[in-house]
Design a protein around this motif. Structure first.
Motif, PDB file in Angstrom:
ATOM      1  N   PHE A   1      10.105   2.947 -10.128  1.00 48.93           N
ATOM      2  CA  PHE A   1       9.122   2.611  -9.726  1.00 48.93           C
ATOM      3  C   PHE A   1       8.022   1.721  -9.598  1.00 48.93           C
ATOM      4  O   PHE A   1       7.387   1.887 -10.892  1.00 48.93           O
ATOM      5  N   GLU A   2       8.207   0.747  -8.589  1.00 51.81           N
ATOM      6  CA  GLU A   2       7.888  -0.381  -8.863  1.00 51.81           C
ATOM      7  C   GLU A   2       6.056  -0.197  -9.003  1.00 51.81           C
ATOM      8  O   GLU A   2       5.464  -1.177  -9.141  1.00 51.81           O
ATOM      9  N   ASN A   3       5.867  -0.057  -7.675  1.00 50.74           N
ATOM     10  CA  ASN A   3       4.585   0.263  -7.327  1.00 50.74           C
ATOM     11  C   ASN A   3       3.243   1.421  -6.507  1.00 50.74           C
ATOM     12  O   ASN A   3       3.128   0.677  -5.675  1.00 50.74           O
ATOM     13  N   LEU A   4       3.403   2.217  -7.615  1.00 51.31           N
ATOM     14  CA  LEU A   4       2.990   3.954  -8.345  1.00 51.31           C
ATOM     15  C   LEU A   4       1.468   3.148  -8.110  1.00 51.31           C
ATOM     16  O   LEU A   4       0.993   2.719  -9.135  1.00 51.31           O
ATOM     17  N   LYS A   5       0.097   3.334  -7.402  1.00 54.03           N
ATOM     18  CA  LYS A   5      -0.823   3.357  -7.865  1.00 54.03           C
ATOM     19  C   LYS A   5      -1.308   4.952  -8.324  1.00 54.03           C
ATOM     20  O   LYS A   5      -2.050   5.577  -8.099  1.00 54.03           O
ATOM     21  N   SER A   6      -2.143   4.325 -10.005  1.00 58.36           N
ATOM     22  CA  SER A   6      -2.472   5.201 -10.956  1.00 58.36           C
ATOM     23  C   SER A   6      -1.721   7.310 -10.697  1.00 58.36           C
ATOM     24  O   SER A   6      -3.210   7.733 -10.064  1.00 58.36           O
ATOM     25  N   PRO A   7      -0.867   6.786 -10.622  1.00 52.85           N
ATOM     26  CA  PRO A   7      -0.439   8.424 -10.126  1.00 52.85           C
ATOM     27  C   PRO A   7      -1.068   9.530 -11.553  1.00 52.85           C
ATOM     28  O   PRO A   7      -0.664   8.920 -12.667  1.00 52.85           O
ATOM     29  N   THR A   8      -1.112  10.375 -10.881  1.00 50.61           N
ATOM     30  CA  THR A   8      -2.038  11.339 -12.051  1.00 50.61           C
ATOM     31  C   THR A   8      -0.544  12.193 -12.638  1.00 50.61           C
ATOM     32  O   THR A   8       0.710  12.401 -12.743  1.00 50.61           O
TER      33      THR A   8
END
Ligand code: F3S
Length: 404
Positions: free
Chosen positions: A220-227
């Motif tokens: 995944f290239e652009n996931l923003k800060s997943p928990t």
């Protein structure tokens, strides 16, 4: 397969009949998969032990193996079973299932397995280190261990994870080998993922699982800060709909950080419309249900806190049952934090040891189910044959609450 001196002795029976039998079975599997050798493991996790998933044949195999007096050689945890040992197991309608289930649990107890009965063993002391080899079944736990922890396992079957536990090793092939862990397909998401909740992650996993080739390794290239909990939801649905057991998230998951992988040549794009379409296909939101079930995979303590906050001071509607599925160990912490009380005061039930898929929901009279998990929705629809609907965790809680 290349064998060590110790493995030759195990196969000769020097360490007892159960260990020999376990290694013989693994040896046969190794030949099928062209494994060059065995690899020692630091832990096992055994799924498929619920009466609902253990078919008659599986039960007999387990009993026959149990009669050899096997012992777990490594830390071994267990997946959810068909009953909540403290909750509905005494209801007459599940008496037969409960009796058979307890018979199965006694076999594992004798082996020395840890009675976690949860699909989130990594919250419960079975936490392998980066690059350690393990033998886990349960697809959601396998993909989490590979991707988020950087441990190394193939998706074992219930029986092979059990044999690996007793033999202390498994076959070295597929995701045990570094060259098979490289990303093969880039996933580019054309929307801001900053506000994604666990349902969005679950839908994303479902979409990617459905649209990549079996055994792909997406990055995944652009996931923003997943928990951590969001990655748990992402992996669970990806693994169930596709044959995906490892993913990477750029700048987030351990192997992606360590190796700074270049983007693979192949890629897929995911849009907001794609995720909406998945939601429509699995079951758009509908509040006219008799069971609302959260916790596939089992909820973490943070997720339980979130549910309690949403339900605080509220009352659940008549004719709706709200199940919050988690492990017994998380429930004990929730009891201490007062979370259980808040959920129960509202009329919700914390269910542990089991889940909405492997519990006998059909015998308990539930026909229409609302959930926040694409994996649960998939199984409830195709395996348990219930009508299923999807909403976010917050949406599910709102649906459960009485309108004032
Ligand atoms: Fe766990 Fe049951 Fe879902 S075992 S991953 S809660 S189907």
């Amino acid at each position: 397969m290349e064998l060590t001196k110790e493995e030759e002795r195990i196969l000769k029976g020097d360490y007892g009949i159960a260990k020999r039998c376990a290694l013989e079975k693994l040896y046969k599997m190794g030949e099928v998969y062209d494994a060059e050798k065995f690899v020692k493991i630091s832990s096992a996790h055994v799924a498929g032990i619920s009466i609902k998933t253990l078919m008659k044949g599986g039960l007999q195999l387990l009993k026959d193996f149990g009669a050899l007096n096997p012992k777990c050689e490594v830390l071994t945890t267990l997946n959810p079973i068909s009953i909540d040992l403290d909750n509905f197991s005494k209801l007459p309608v599940v008496a037969d299932i409960a009796e058979k289930q307890i018979e199965v649990l006694k076999i594992f107890e004798k082996m020395g397995a840890v009675p976690t009965y949860s699909c989130t063993p990594y919250y419960l002391g079975n936490l392998p280190l980066y690059s350690q080899h393990i033998a886990w079944s349960e697809s959601s736990a396998v993909i989490f261990a590979n991707s988020v922890l950087g441990a190394q396992t193939v998706r074992e079957s219930a029986l092979t994870s059990l044999y690996a536990s007793v033999a202390g090793r498994t076959c070295y092939y597929s995701l045990h080998k570094p060259e098979n862990r490289l990303p093969t397909v880039s996933v580019k998401i054309s929307m801001d993922t900053g506000n994604f909740d666990s349902l969005d992650y679950s839908l994303l996993g479902y979409y990617v699982g459905k649209n990549v080739e079996s055994e792909s390794v997406p990055i995944f290239e652009n996931l923003k800060s997943p928990t951590t909990d969001q990655l748990k939801s992402l992996g669970a649905s990806m693994a169930i709909i596709g044959r995906v057991d490892l993913f990477h998230v750029r700048d987030t998951t351990p192997e992606a950080i360590r190796y700074k992988y270049p983007s693979p040549n192949s890629s897929i794009n995911v849009s907001k419309e794609d995720l909406l379409k998945v939601k429509e296909d699995i079951g758009a939101s509908d509040y006219d249900v008799d069971l609302i079930a959260l916790g596939c995979p089992h909820l973490s303590i943070q997720e339980l806190c979130h549910v309690a906050q949403l339900l605080k001071g509220k009352k659940i509607r008549n004719n709706v049952t709200l199940w919050i599925c988690t492990s017994k160990q998380m429930k004990i912490i929730a009891d201490r934090m007062g979370i259980t009380k808040e959920i129960e005061n509202a009329g919700g039930k914390i269910i542990s040891d089991t889940c909405m898929v492997v519990a006998p929901v059909e015998l308990l009279g539930f026909d229409r189910v609302l959930t926040n998990s694409a994996k649960a929705a998939y199984f409830l629809r195709y395996l348990v044959k219930r009508e299923v609907f999807l909403d976010s965790l917050q949406g599910c809680c709102i649906a459960a609450i009485k309108k004032s």
